[in-house]
Design a protein around this motif. Structure first.
Motif, PDB file in Angstrom:
ATOM      1  N   ALA A   1       1.081 -27.993 -45.058  1.00 47.51           N
ATOM      2  CA  ALA A   1       0.710 -28.210 -43.653  1.00 47.51           C
ATOM      3  C   ALA A   1      -0.759 -27.882 -43.399  1.00 47.51           C
ATOM      4  O   ALA A   1      -1.229 -28.029 -42.274  1.00 47.51           O
ATOM      5  N   LYS A   2      -1.446 -27.416 -44.434  1.00 48.55           N
ATOM      6  CA  LYS A   2      -2.857 -27.031 -44.332  1.00 48.55           C
ATOM      7  C   LYS A   2      -3.084 -25.950 -43.279  1.00 48.55           C
ATOM      8  O   LYS A   2      -4.043 -25.990 -42.513  1.00 48.55           O
ATOM      9  N   VAL A   3      -2.135 -24.991 -43.233  1.00 50.64           N
ATOM     10  CA  VAL A   3      -2.344 -23.832 -42.373  1.00 50.64           C
ATOM     11  C   VAL A   3      -3.615 -23.160 -42.884  1.00 50.64           C
ATOM     12  O   VAL A   3      -3.749 -22.933 -44.091  1.00 50.64           O
ATOM     13  N   PRO A   4      -4.579 -22.860 -41.996  1.00 56.13           N
ATOM     14  CA  PRO A   4      -5.823 -22.248 -42.467  1.00 56.13           C
ATOM     15  C   PRO A   4      -5.569 -20.961 -43.255  1.00 56.13           C
ATOM     16  O   PRO A   4      -4.681 -20.180 -42.914  1.00 56.13           O
ATOM     17  N   GLY A   5      -6.336 -20.777 -44.313  1.00 53.67           N
ATOM     18  CA  GLY A   5      -6.157 -19.616 -45.187  1.00 53.67           C
ATOM     19  C   GLY A   5      -6.213 -18.294 -44.447  1.00 53.67           C
ATOM     20  O   GLY A   5      -5.435 -17.382 -44.723  1.00 53.67           O
ATOM     21  N   TRP A   6      -7.129 -18.188 -43.500  1.00 51.83           N
ATOM     22  CA  TRP A   6      -7.268 -16.937 -42.747  1.00 51.83           C
ATOM     23  C   TRP A   6      -6.026 -16.688 -41.885  1.00 51.83           C
ATOM     24  O   TRP A   6      -5.492 -15.590 -41.839  1.00 51.83           O
ATOM     25  N   THR A   7      -5.535 -17.718 -41.216  1.00 50.79           N
ATOM     26  CA  THR A   7      -4.329 -17.591 -40.391  1.00 50.79           C
ATOM     27  C   THR A   7      -3.146 -17.194 -41.262  1.00 50.79           C
ATOM     28  O   THR A   7      -2.383 -16.286 -40.910  1.00 50.79           O
ATOM     29  N   PHE A   8      -2.991 -17.887 -42.393  1.00 52.83           N
ATOM     30  CA  PHE A   8      -1.889 -17.571 -43.295  1.00 52.83           C
ATOM     31  C   PHE A   8      -1.975 -16.127 -43.771  1.00 52.83           C
ATOM     32  O   PHE A   8      -0.989 -15.390 -43.746  1.00 52.83           O
ATOM     33  N   THR A   9      -3.149 -15.699 -44.193  1.00 48.69           N
ATOM     34  CA  THR A   9      -3.314 -14.358 -44.756  1.00 48.69           C
ATOM     35  C   THR A   9      -3.007 -13.278 -43.727  1.00 48.69           C
ATOM     36  O   THR A   9      -2.251 -12.342 -44.008  1.00 48.69           O
ATOM     37  N   VAL A  10      -3.568 -13.398 -42.536  1.00 51.40           N
ATOM     38  CA  VAL A  10      -3.338 -12.374 -41.505  1.00 51.40           C
ATOM     39  C   VAL A  10      -1.869 -12.340 -41.099  1.00 51.40           C
ATOM     40  O   VAL A  10      -1.251 -11.269 -41.048  1.00 51.40           O
ATOM     41  N   ALA A  11      -1.291 -13.505 -40.809  1.00 51.23           N
ATOM     42  CA  ALA A  11       0.119 -13.558 -40.412  1.00 51.23           C
ATOM     43  C   ALA A  11       1.019 -13.047 -41.528  1.00 51.23           C
ATOM     44  O   ALA A  11       1.999 -12.332 -41.271  1.00 51.23           O
ATOM     45  N   ASN A  12       0.685 -13.372 -42.749  1.00 52.59           N
ATOM     46  CA  ASN A  12       1.491 -12.945 -43.883  1.00 52.59           C
ATOM     47  C   ASN A  12       1.406 -11.428 -44.073  1.00 52.59           C
ATOM     48  O   ASN A  12       2.430 -10.769 -44.277  1.00 52.59           O
ATOM     49  N   VAL A  13       0.213 -10.876 -43.998  1.00 54.18           N
ATOM     50  CA  VAL A  13       0.063  -9.419 -44.171  1.00 54.18           C
ATOM     51  C   VAL A  13       0.815  -8.660 -43.084  1.00 54.18           C
ATOM     52  O   VAL A  13       1.526  -7.688 -43.366  1.00 54.18           O
ATOM     53  N   VAL A  14       0.693  -9.114 -41.842  1.00 57.91           N
ATOM     54  CA  VAL A  14       1.390  -8.440 -40.738  1.00 57.91           C
ATOM     55  C   VAL A  14       2.903  -8.536 -40.934  1.00 57.91           C
ATOM     56  O   VAL A  14       3.616  -7.536 -40.803  1.00 57.91           O
ATOM     57  N   SER A  15       3.393  -9.735 -41.262  1.00 55.45           N
ATOM     58  CA  SER A  15       4.844  -9.896 -41.432  1.00 55.45           C
ATOM     59  C   SER A  15       5.362  -9.129 -42.642  1.00 55.45           C
ATOM     60  O   SER A  15       6.455  -8.562 -42.594  1.00 55.45           O
ATOM     61  N   ILE A  16       4.584  -9.090 -43.713  1.00 60.87           N
ATOM     62  CA  ILE A  16       4.985  -8.307 -44.889  1.00 60.87           C
ATOM     63  C   ILE A  16       5.104  -6.837 -44.519  1.00 60.87           C
ATOM     64  O   ILE A  16       6.089  -6.175 -44.835  1.00 60.87           O
ATOM     65  N   TRP A  17       4.093  -6.339 -43.848  1.00 63.30           N
ATOM     66  CA  TRP A  17       4.083  -4.919 -43.519  1.00 63.30           C
ATOM     67  C   TRP A  17       5.259  -4.563 -42.618  1.00 63.30           C
ATOM     68  O   TRP A  17       5.959  -3.579 -42.875  1.00 63.30           O
ATOM     69  N   LEU A  18       5.513  -5.363 -41.585  1.00 64.44           N
ATOM     70  CA  LEU A  18       6.610  -5.059 -40.667  1.00 64.44           C
ATOM     71  C   LEU A  18       7.968  -5.170 -41.358  1.00 64.44           C
ATOM     72  O   LEU A  18       8.828  -4.296 -41.218  1.00 64.44           O
ATOM     73  N   TRP A  19       8.163  -6.259 -42.098  1.00 65.73           N
ATOM     74  CA  TRP A  19       9.453  -6.497 -42.768  1.00 65.73           C
ATOM     75  C   TRP A  19       9.716  -5.423 -43.832  1.00 65.73           C
ATOM     76  O   TRP A  19      10.789  -4.833 -43.878  1.00 65.73           O
TER      77      TRP A  19
END
Length: 195
Positions: free
Chosen positions: A120-138
């Motif tokens: 989907a070409k989600v921007p790398g920065w968006t993916f990284t920030v959202a992924n780090v936050v979701s990883i940490w919370l989960w």
């Protein structure tokens, strides 16, 4: 020689490596396993948590990069034509933050979801920030619960742990299979209603 190999199994670096690699296979069970290692005193809790988060980040990022690479590799693009991947591309283009949070909470969709992020070409920065936050919370939620229970029931669990882990693995795999079947059935029903 076997004794010397087994003596490495308690080394913290070896345990960190095992936790990181195990997240590539079954992420939630790896979180629980790391928490139980920490609760039993085999690893420092901070080290176990960081190793878990690092493994999750590496695995998710690799899947995302595979999805991005499909834009330049016809061979990869052909491999990612699966309906579960393609169905997630449009929602990821429209609302990546929301979709990334849902993907994290839906264990059966993680592999497909992170590949779809790349497609989907989600921007790398968006993916990284959202992924780090979701990883940490989960990871914090699952790790915390498993660590508290592990500390509380460590003595009684020690003798049952070798029996419970394979049973948990079987239940988890069967649950994942059932979840995928339900998603595919809903997809078939939706496509049947559309046509």
């Amino acid at each position: 020689m076997l004794e010397s190999l087994l003596s490495y199994s308690d080394h913290p670096a070896w345990l960190v490596l095992i936790v990181i690699i195990s997240t590539f296979m079954l992420e939630d069970l790896a979180i629980i396993g790391a928490a139980l290692l920490a609760a039993s005193g085999k690893m420092a809790p901070e080290m176990a948590f960081v190793a878990t988060c690092a493994g999750m980040f590496i695995g998710d990022s690799a899947l995302y990069l595979f999805g991005r690479a499909a834009h330049i590799s016809p061979w990869l693009a052909k491999r990612f034509e699966h309906d579960l991947i393609q169905r997630q591309v449009r929602p990821l283009q429209q609302a990546p933050w929301h979709q990334l949070a849902l993907i994290r909470c839906m264990p059966g969709l993680r592999t497909f979801g992170y590949i779809a992020c790349g497609l989907a070409k989600v921007p790398g920065w968006t993916f990284t920030v959202a992924n780090v936050v979701s990883i940490w919370l989960w990871a914090a939620a699952i790790f915390g619960v498993a660590y508290v229970f592990g500390k509380q029931y460590a003595d009684s669990m020690a003798e049952w742990l070798w029996w419970l882990l394979p049973l948990a693995l079987i239940i988890f795999v069967l649950g994942q299979r059932r979840l995928r079947q339900n998603i595919e059935q809903e997809e078939l029903q939706d496509s049947g209603q559309v046509s």
